[in-house]
Structure formats: structure tokens, C-alpha cells
Scaffold this motif. Structure first.
Motif, PDB file in Angstrom:
ATOM      1  N   MET A  14       0.850  -1.205   0.000  1.00  0.00           N
ATOM      2  CA  MET A  14       0.000   0.000   0.000  1.00  0.00           C
ATOM      3  C   MET A  14       0.880   1.248   0.000  1.00  0.00           C
ATOM      4  O   MET A  14       0.595   2.216  -0.703  1.00  0.00           O
ATOM      5  CB  MET A  14      -0.938   0.008   1.210  1.00  0.00           C
ATOM      6  CG  MET A  14      -1.935  -1.107   1.243  1.00  0.00           C
ATOM      7  SD  MET A  14      -3.589  -0.779   0.644  1.00  0.00           S
ATOM      8  CE  MET A  14      -4.032   0.791   1.213  1.00  0.00           C
ATOM      9  N   TRP A  15       1.964   1.217   0.780  1.00  0.00           N
ATOM     10  CA  TRP A  15       2.893   2.354   0.845  1.00  0.00           C
ATOM     11  C   TRP A  15       3.458   2.645  -0.543  1.00  0.00           C
ATOM     12  O   TRP A  15       3.486   3.794  -0.978  1.00  0.00           O
ATOM     13  CB  TRP A  15       4.018   2.053   1.835  1.00  0.00           C
ATOM     14  CG  TRP A  15       5.065   3.106   1.884  1.00  0.00           C
ATOM     15  CD1 TRP A  15       5.055   4.239   2.637  1.00  0.00           C
ATOM     16  CD2 TRP A  15       6.283   3.150   1.119  1.00  0.00           C
ATOM     17  NE1 TRP A  15       6.193   4.980   2.388  1.00  0.00           N
ATOM     18  CE2 TRP A  15       6.954   4.330   1.458  1.00  0.00           C
ATOM     19  CE3 TRP A  15       6.852   2.298   0.186  1.00  0.00           C
ATOM     20  CZ2 TRP A  15       8.177   4.675   0.905  1.00  0.00           C
ATOM     21  CZ3 TRP A  15       8.073   2.648  -0.375  1.00  0.00           C
ATOM     22  CH2 TRP A  15       8.721   3.825  -0.011  1.00  0.00           C
ATOM     23  N   GLU A  68       0.766   4.075  -2.929  1.00  0.00           N
ATOM     24  CA  GLU A  68       0.481   5.479  -2.601  1.00  0.00           C
ATOM     25  C   GLU A  68       1.597   6.389  -3.081  1.00  0.00           C
ATOM     26  O   GLU A  68       1.341   7.483  -3.572  1.00  0.00           O
ATOM     27  CB  GLU A  68       0.276   5.624  -1.095  1.00  0.00           C
ATOM     28  CG  GLU A  68      -1.042   5.042  -0.620  1.00  0.00           C
ATOM     29  CD  GLU A  68      -1.178   5.019   0.894  1.00  0.00           C
ATOM     30  OE1 GLU A  68      -0.349   5.626   1.602  1.00  0.00           O
ATOM     31  OE2 GLU A  68      -2.120   4.369   1.378  1.00  0.00           O
ATOM     32  N   ARG A  69       2.858   5.938  -2.954  1.00  0.00           N
ATOM     33  CA  ARG A  69       4.001   6.745  -3.391  1.00  0.00           C
ATOM     34  C   ARG A  69       3.985   7.013  -4.887  1.00  0.00           C
ATOM     35  O   ARG A  69       4.462   8.048  -5.340  1.00  0.00           O
ATOM     36  CB  ARG A  69       5.330   6.048  -3.045  1.00  0.00           C
ATOM     37  CG  ARG A  69       5.694   5.993  -1.599  1.00  0.00           C
ATOM     38  CD  ARG A  69       6.155   7.317  -1.059  1.00  0.00           C
ATOM     39  NE  ARG A  69       7.355   7.816  -1.658  1.00  0.00           N
ATOM     40  CZ  ARG A  69       8.452   8.105  -1.017  1.00  0.00           C
ATOM     41  NH1 ARG A  69       8.527   7.904   0.267  1.00  0.00           N
ATOM     42  NH2 ARG A  69       9.485   8.599  -1.640  1.00  0.00           N
ATOM     43  N   GLN A 124      -4.276   4.881  -5.979  1.00  0.00           N
ATOM     44  CA  GLN A 124      -5.168   4.704  -4.837  1.00  0.00           C
ATOM     45  C   GLN A 124      -5.818   3.334  -4.914  1.00  0.00           C
ATOM     46  O   GLN A 124      -6.370   2.974  -5.942  1.00  0.00           O
ATOM     47  CB  GLN A 124      -6.237   5.801  -4.818  1.00  0.00           C
ATOM     48  CG  GLN A 124      -5.678   7.205  -4.706  1.00  0.00           C
ATOM     49  CD  GLN A 124      -4.852   7.405  -3.455  1.00  0.00           C
ATOM     50  OE1 GLN A 124      -5.228   6.980  -2.371  1.00  0.00           O
ATOM     51  NE2 GLN A 124      -3.695   8.036  -3.596  1.00  0.00           N
ATOM     52  N   CYS A 125      -5.717   2.597  -3.837  1.00  0.00           N
ATOM     53  CA  CYS A 125      -6.266   1.246  -3.810  1.00  0.00           C
ATOM     54  C   CYS A 125      -6.756   0.976  -2.387  1.00  0.00           C
ATOM     55  O   CYS A 125      -6.081   1.333  -1.416  1.00  0.00           O
ATOM     56  CB  CYS A 125      -5.162   0.259  -4.196  1.00  0.00           C
ATOM     57  SG  CYS A 125      -5.681  -1.449  -4.238  1.00  0.00           S
TER      58      CYS A 125
END
Length: 152
Positions: free
Chosen positions: A30-31, A34-35, A39-40
């Protein structure tokens, strides 16, 4: 940009594995997403991954699946009318990840910095990477050139 090779993927895996347990967790994935401006939802990613964490082989398979499906996805979206607005929005988000000074262009320095932040830069020739899609030969990628690269 060219697809990542196994060495790049191992480097990314190592950088994502913050606690050094040999696994990349959903949180660590997820990190990364996002970087890079994706978006998930956590539950969607868990469904996609099929586990709570990935070992190196699972991570390589996950990447291959995304590249094959993602490449087909973007190519199809580029060809299908009516999807242009969704594609344009997704591509603009991705473009902003690399356009660090928000001037509307991606320079080789910005590409190098963005790839470094993502743990992907290993002294690749960023000028050459940009040059492949730089149609006006100004040494920068504008959004249209970036879009051509992503839809190639």
C-alpha cells in the motif's frame, strides 16, 4: 520506460521489506502504491494479492501479472473511445509523481529522483529513457509524450 528486470525487482522487494522478514506485507505494498499515486483499498489489494504478504517469488509473480495485465489494460484503454477521460485522469496522476517541480515536464533529474525514492534507480541512463519518447528532442517529457510512452 522499459520493464523492470529481475535485479530491479529484487532491489524493490528488499526496499519494501522494511522489517527484513523476507516478506512484503499488504501495508508495505500500500505504501508503494500510494508513493506512485495509485489509490487502492486495502481489501481490494488483499483480494489481488491473495495473501497477507508476499515472499520474493510471489512478489515477482505479482509484478509480472500487473505488467502483463496492466500493459494490456492501458493499451486497450488507449484504443477504446469513451474511456479517454478515465485514462487521462490516471495518466495525469502518474505524470505528477515524476514531475516533481510541477512545471509540466519530466526532466532526467526528476526521473532519477522519483526512481530513487521508489528504490528503482540503479544508475540507469535517465536521459536515454526520456530520449526514447521525447519526440520534440527538448530533453524533457511533456504530458503528451508521457501518455504516448504509457500507451505504447
Amino acid at each position: 520506460m522499459s520493464p523492470l528486470n529481475t535485479i530491479h525487482l529484487y532491489q524493490i522487494f528488499k526496499n519494501l521489506d522494511k522489517n527484513g522478514d523476507g516478506l512484503v506485507s499488504i501495508d508495505e505494498l500500500m505504501w508503494l502504491l500510494e508513493r506512485i499515486g495509485i489509490q487502492c483499498r486495502r481489501d481490494e489489494l488483499e483480494l489481488l494479492v491473495g495473501d497477507k504478504a508476499l515472499d520474493t517469488m510471489d512478489f515477482l509473480f505479482f509484478y509480472e501479472t500487473l505488467v502483463i495485465k496492466g500493459s494490456n489494460f492501458y493499451q486497450e484503454k488507449c484504443k477504446v473511445e469513451g474511456e479517454d477521460q478515465i485514462l487521462e485522469s490516471d495518466l495525469r496522476k502518474a505524470f505528477r509523481v515524476f514531475d516533481l517541480n510541477d512545471d509540466g515536464f519530466i526532466s532526467s533529474e526528476e526521473l532519477q529522483i522519483a526512481l530513487s525514492r521508489l528504490g528503482l534507480w540503479d544508475e540507469q541512463d535517465c536521459e536515454h529513457m526520456i530520449g526514447v519518447y521525447d519526440t520534440n528532442k527538448d530533453g524533457l517529457l511533456d504530458f503528451e509524450e508521457f501518455k504516448d510512452m504509457m500507451c505504447a
